[in-house]
Scaffold this active site. Sequence first.
Site, PDB file in Angstrom:
ATOM      1  N   TRP A 132      33.795  26.983  50.540  1.00  0.00           N
ATOM      2  CA  TRP A 132      34.277  26.107  49.473  1.00  0.00           C
ATOM      3  C   TRP A 132      35.629  25.511  49.835  1.00  0.00           C
ATOM      4  O   TRP A 132      35.896  24.336  49.575  1.00  0.00           O
ATOM      5  CB  TRP A 132      34.329  26.847  48.140  1.00  0.00           C
ATOM      6  CG  TRP A 132      32.974  27.357  47.755  1.00  0.00           C
ATOM      7  CD1 TRP A 132      32.575  28.651  47.673  1.00  0.00           C
ATOM      8  CD2 TRP A 132      31.813  26.564  47.461  1.00  0.00           C
ATOM      9  NE1 TRP A 132      31.234  28.711  47.337  1.00  0.00           N
ATOM     10  CE2 TRP A 132      30.749  27.442  47.201  1.00  0.00           C
ATOM     11  CE3 TRP A 132      31.574  25.192  47.404  1.00  0.00           C
ATOM     12  CZ2 TRP A 132      29.472  27.008  46.882  1.00  0.00           C
ATOM     13  CZ3 TRP A 132      30.285  24.756  47.079  1.00  0.00           C
ATOM     14  CH2 TRP A 132      29.255  25.662  46.820  1.00  0.00           C
TER      15      TRP A 132
ATOM     16  N   ASP B  75      41.364  26.935  43.643  1.00  0.00           N
ATOM     17  CA  ASP B  75      40.004  27.050  43.125  1.00  0.00           C
ATOM     18  C   ASP B  75      39.832  28.513  42.712  1.00  0.00           C
ATOM     19  O   ASP B  75      39.872  29.413  43.545  1.00  0.00           O
ATOM     20  CB  ASP B  75      39.015  26.660  44.225  1.00  0.00           C
ATOM     21  CG  ASP B  75      37.562  26.792  43.807  1.00  0.00           C
ATOM     22  OD1 ASP B  75      37.263  27.376  42.738  1.00  0.00           O
ATOM     23  OD2 ASP B  75      36.698  26.331  44.582  1.00  0.00           O
TER      24      ASP B  75
ATOM     25  N   LYS C 281      30.184  31.091  36.640  1.00  0.00           N
ATOM     26  CA  LYS C 281      30.257  32.484  37.078  1.00  0.00           C
ATOM     27  C   LYS C 281      30.805  33.412  36.002  1.00  0.00           C
ATOM     28  O   LYS C 281      30.324  34.526  35.845  1.00  0.00           O
ATOM     29  CB  LYS C 281      31.107  32.615  38.339  1.00  0.00           C
ATOM     30  CG  LYS C 281      30.404  32.102  39.570  1.00  0.00           C
ATOM     31  CD  LYS C 281      31.143  32.498  40.814  1.00  0.00           C
ATOM     32  CE  LYS C 281      30.380  32.028  42.028  1.00  0.00           C
ATOM     33  NZ  LYS C 281      30.993  32.489  43.253  1.00  0.00           N
TER      34      LYS C 281
END
Length: 172
Positions: free
Chosen positions: A60, A130, A154
């Site tokens: 990511w 992030d 999540k």
Amino acid sequence: SPLYQAIIDEAQELLRSLMKIPEDYSVLFLQGGASLQFSMVPLNLLKKGGKADYVVTGQWGKKAYEEGCRFGDCRAVASSADKTFSYIPELTPEMFDADADYVHICYNNTIYGTKYAELPPCGSLPLVADLSSCILSEELDVSKFALIYAGAQKNMGPAGLTTVVLKKELLG
């Protein structure tokens, strides 16, 4: 509508309470998932020099870096790709460009099992993180970040919803 506004206001206040978000930060609920922030961050924060520093510690972070490069002079100051992202690189203040508009990290990489034990020593540069894989799973000092973003799927809510918490001074 007033009904929707009451819902969004309550959600923001609950998040502010849970995360102890300071008053000088805005809380945004956006669409597009966290991956959209890979472009939204540079589009909105690359200002003075058009430069940003990224620490690449997983897929990511790599995707965020690659997307940032489309919009400005972004550089990977450190990466753990050499060992399949199995560690967080050691970082020193000298590694960061004083002219960078921000420093970007992916705080926790569940795919590779790595997580920052301490934040990068980037001085007064705005730190962007992030937090998709760990938001609301632990206490964090929000004031150490200029901007945090997280996909909600999540830990918080439905896929496609993204939460962004940013210092109001960054708002254009």
